[in-house]
Design an enzyme around this catalytic site. Structure first.
Site, PDB file in Angstrom:
ATOM      1  N   GLU A 196      41.841  15.742  37.721  1.00  0.00           N
ATOM      2  CA  GLU A 196      43.380  15.287  39.153  1.00  0.00           C
ATOM      3  C   GLU A 196      43.601  14.329  40.136  1.00  0.00           C
ATOM      4  O   GLU A 196      44.821  14.909  40.121  1.00  0.00           O
ATOM      5  CB  GLU A 196      44.360  15.450  37.187  1.00  0.00           C
ATOM      6  CG  GLU A 196      43.445  15.292  35.955  1.00  0.00           C
ATOM      7  CD  GLU A 196      44.745  15.519  34.240  1.00  0.00           C
ATOM      8  OE1 GLU A 196      45.567  15.759  35.083  1.00  0.00           O
ATOM      9  OE2 GLU A 196      44.544  15.675  33.337  1.00  0.00           O
ATOM     10  N   GLU A 319      38.794  15.472  29.761  1.00  0.00           N
ATOM     11  CA  GLU A 319      39.542  16.017  28.967  1.00  0.00           C
ATOM     12  C   GLU A 319      40.430  14.999  27.694  1.00  0.00           C
ATOM     13  O   GLU A 319      40.274  13.832  27.890  1.00  0.00           O
ATOM     14  CB  GLU A 319      40.602  16.368  29.778  1.00  0.00           C
ATOM     15  CG  GLU A 319      40.813  17.341  30.262  1.00  0.00           C
ATOM     16  CD  GLU A 319      42.271  18.085  31.411  1.00  0.00           C
ATOM     17  OE1 GLU A 319      42.556  17.775  31.056  1.00  0.00           O
ATOM     18  OE2 GLU A 319      41.759  18.317  32.746  1.00  0.00           O
TER      19      GLU A 319
END
Length: 515
Positions: A196, A319
């Site tokens: 991220e 994810e």
């Protein structure tokens, strides 16, 4: 009078027949030789240093009275092996970009502590590190997927980690590995280059991250990537298509093994709703967010196709899952939530999406494995239970490395308060022994749906079935009642002259097997 009455009967019968036809969904399964293989890694999992996922979950320490192997719980290993877990991602998540791997090797009593500032501000002792994780993956029979520290780490640090885990010859890092008790390298294939990067991994722009990726990736291997590493770029946040576009455009394909995508099923980030105490409105809108995965995968894949028409680069949805408010009375930073029949439906529908996009989606990681978010396993001291999501993953494990059988159908609609969603989700595959598996989900919270499948071209006649359902959407397995929701034999189908007629109850997941 009699003629009028007979006419009315005929009209009524015709109307009923017409209605019945509308209520039955015709599903076609194509037995095509050139369809892609459903990569087993789509059924991967995620273990972050977050809450009780590692400490108090996987890892209890080798002095614990809970049966363990080198500190890892034997009951969790057994449950995950039964799930055929193909890979496990570690150590994060956000934690990955604050983790320095050398702090987690060597004598445990000499390891420095770390404050987990992302998740609860707790102090960890680094007693679970590289050796512990990679040895645990060997116990599980799962491929490790290591997330490298790009946000606060250095190029040298990540290059050293690759050498420490993978190099079999003589070098500073392989000598250090041997000193710490491991002679042979683990040969880790999957490497995430940051996590991220657009957020907790550094708040980078896409253009800036491309430069960081290229630099880190360069020093992880040689020109030809003879180590066979799959280098995975930190992917987009849900529908940030510009992120994917920038990565695919500006990173040479020979340096890129995969591009990540993250998407959580969330109603509202400021008010995520309760994990068990929810209404049909909460269910509907959670599923609306979850089913957006179809659009996300399709659009990201279209961008990847533009720059990589031969589909060499994998889409890695590393994810995914449902995210609710934490269970009442638990640490807000530990993200502990229960797991109901809603989560089982969500998992089944999402996995069908991944299966159907197997040409591009070649790995995915449910968040997370133990005690965090949409977990497949929950623990309470010595107690351990599996969740409805675990049951779905186990039922669907038959698709791992099987050939996709493309399905086409027009789904009926699940209507709630004037909004609609597709009510039926489906995927199918044929394994190496020619066995057919069809996975079906009825998303509708109220209505039974009927499905008809023409099986003449499939070459199988005899079917058996398994179903996961419950009395209520809000039902879940607890430590007091661990088997409230478990798979049972499904008999709601009939083979009529080459057509399989299936009646699937509301909010249920079904897997059919044909031989």
């Amino acid at each position: 009078m009699k003629k009028t009455f007979l006419l009315l009967l005929v009209l009524a019968f015709c109307n009923q027949s017409s209605f019945a036809q509308k209520e039955t969904t015709a599903l076609t399964i194509k037995n095509t030789a050139d369809a892609p293989t459903i990569n087993k890694n789509i059924y991967g999992h995620f273990a972050e240093h977050l809450g009780r996922c590692i400490y108090g979950g996987f890892f209890v320490g080798d002095t614990s009275k809970i049966p363990n192997t080198a500190g890892v719980r034997n009951d969790i290993v057994k449950a995950l092996k039964e799930l055929k877990i193909p890979n496990l991602r570690w150590p994060g998540g956000c934690f990955a970009d604050t983790y320095h791997w050398k702090d987690g090797i060597g004598p445990k009593e000499q390891r420095p502590t770390i404050v987990n500032k992302w998740w609860g501000g707790v102090t960890e002792d680094n007693s679970f590190g590289t050796h512990d994780f990679l040895n645990m993956c060997e116990l599980l029979g799962a491929e490790p997927y290591l997330s490298g520290n790009v946000g606060s780490g250095t190029v040298q640090e990540l290059a050293d980690w690759v050498q420490y885990t993978n190099f079999g010859g003589k070098s500073p890092m392989s000598d250090l590995r041997k000193k710490n008790g491991r002679t042979e390298p683990w040969k880790v294939k999957f490497w995430g280059i940051g996590n991220e990067a657009w957020g907790c991994g550094g708040n980078m722009t896409a253009d800036y991250y491309v430069g960081e990726y290229r630099k880190f990736a360069t020093f992880m291997s040689d020109w030809e990537n003879t180590g066979g590493l799959t280098r995975i770029a930190s992917g987009s946040n849900s529908s940030d298509y510009n992120w994917t576009e920038t990565l695919m455009k500006d990173i040479p394909l020979n340096m890129l093994g995969g591009v990540g995508v993250h998407h959580y099923a969330v109603i509202n980030w400021d008010k995520k709703g309760d994990g068990t105490d929810f209404s049909e409105d909460g269910y509907f809108h959670t599923m609306k967010s979850a089913l957006k995965m179809e659009e996300l995968v399709t659009k990201h894949a279209a961008i990847m196709d533009k720059y990589d028409p031969k589909k060499k680069v994998a889409m890695i949805v590393d994810e995914w899952g449902a995210w609710y408010e934490v269970e009442k009375g638990t640490n807000p930073g530990f993200l502990y939530q229960q797991n109901t029949m809603r989560d089982a439906v969500l998992a089944g529908a999402t996995l069908n999406i991944f299966n159907n996009h197997a040409d591009r989606v070649r790995m995915a990681n449910l968040a997370q494995c133990v005690n965090v978010l949409q977990a497949v396993i929950l623990t309470d001291k010595a107690k351990m239970i599996t969740t409805p999501t675990y049951s779905v993953m186990k039922m669907y494990s038959v698709h791992q490395d099987a050939q996709l059988l493309p399905v086409t159908f027009q789904s009926p609609l699940y209507t709630f308060n004037g909004e609609t969603l597709p009510a039926i989700s489906a995927s199918a595959s044929k394994d190496k022994n020619g066995v057919i598996h069809i996975s079906l989900v009825n998303v509708d919270a109220q209505k039974t749906n009927k499905i008809e499948i023409d099986i003449n071209d499939l070459g199988v006649k005899n079917f058996t079935g398994t179903i996961l359902t419950a009395a209520k959407l809000q039902d879940y397995n607890s430590f007091e009642n661990p088997n409230k929701i478990i798979p049972t034999v499904f008999k709601g189908f009939e083979n009529k002259k080459g057509k399989l007629e299936i009646t699937i109850p509301p909010f249920s997941v079904v897997v059919l097997e044909g031989k």
